[in-house]
Write a protein that holds these residues in place. Structure first.
Motif: not given
Length: 220
Positions: A46-59, A99-109
């Protein structure tokens, strides 16, 4: 493409021959992660996914809201590799998160018979057409029996404590080999590296060091 409602917090997709299998997990409100098996043998835990950005935390505090699957079957040519004509077949999985603020992120595999590739996509955030990625949570957690071919054992830090340049090769006991690298990088994103190993045999994607660019611009 088939759009599927989310019935569980685990989603699985295999390569065309069924041997390489990717599982994406996200207990609601927790971190998103993925794992890999080949012929039923664990290649990445099990390996983590996600990004931390200046508009929101997606991790952190993510929720998996749905997914889509489709088959990829294409032929293309390249001039500077061993085989100039490539027939690429894979199964694609698009996982939608908020994320917790309702901001969307997709991960394409994309999972082929021998390879897994993935990337993040973020829609426009209101009036914003761009953002800054400050760091990635993206990681690669190897089973305990893994040995490395990076000039250091898996439980020893790199010589200068700055990690490793891609590509990085691992042997997962007698189960097989894993080569980790970045791909598809252009001028819109920094060139990354692999961090030193952390607790739990985890390596993560690390950004350049400020010293590498002599103070010009930003490493984000």
């Amino acid at each position: 493409a088939v759009a599927l409602p989310l019935t569980a917090q685990n989603v699985t997709v295999s390569g065309p021959d069924g041997k390489l299998q990717l599982t994406v997990s996200c207990p609601e409100g927790k971190e998103a992660s993925y794992s890999l098996t080949y012929n039923g043998k664990q290649m990445l835990e099990s390996s983590p996914l996600g990004l931390e950005t200046n508009v929101g935390d997606f991790a952190k505090a993510m929720k998996l809201t749905g997914h889509e699957e489709r088959k990829i079957d294409t032929v293309y040519t390249q001039l500077r590799i061993k085989a100039s004509k490539i027939h690429y077949q894979a199964n694609e999985l698009v996982c939608a998160f908020v994320n917790a603020k309702g901001q969307k992120m997709d991960v394409i595999f994309r999972v082929s018979n021998n390879d897994v590739a993935f990337r993040y996509t973020l829609p426009r955030q209101g009036e914003r057409g761009s953002l800054v990625v400050n760091s990635e949570a993206t990681g690669f957690r190897f089973p305990e029996q893994t040995t490395t071919f990076m000039c250091a054992p898996m439980d020893v830090r790199s010589q200068y404590g700055h990690g490793y340049t891609f590509p990085c090769l691992f042997r997962v006991g007698d189960n097989g080999w894993v080569l980790v690298s970045e791909t598809g990088v252009d001028s819109r994103y920094c060139g990354s590296r692999l961090s030193d190993v952390t607790e739990g045999n985890l390596y993560t994607v690390a950004f350049p060091m400020a010293e590498e660019n002599n103070g010009n611009g930003t490493v984000a």
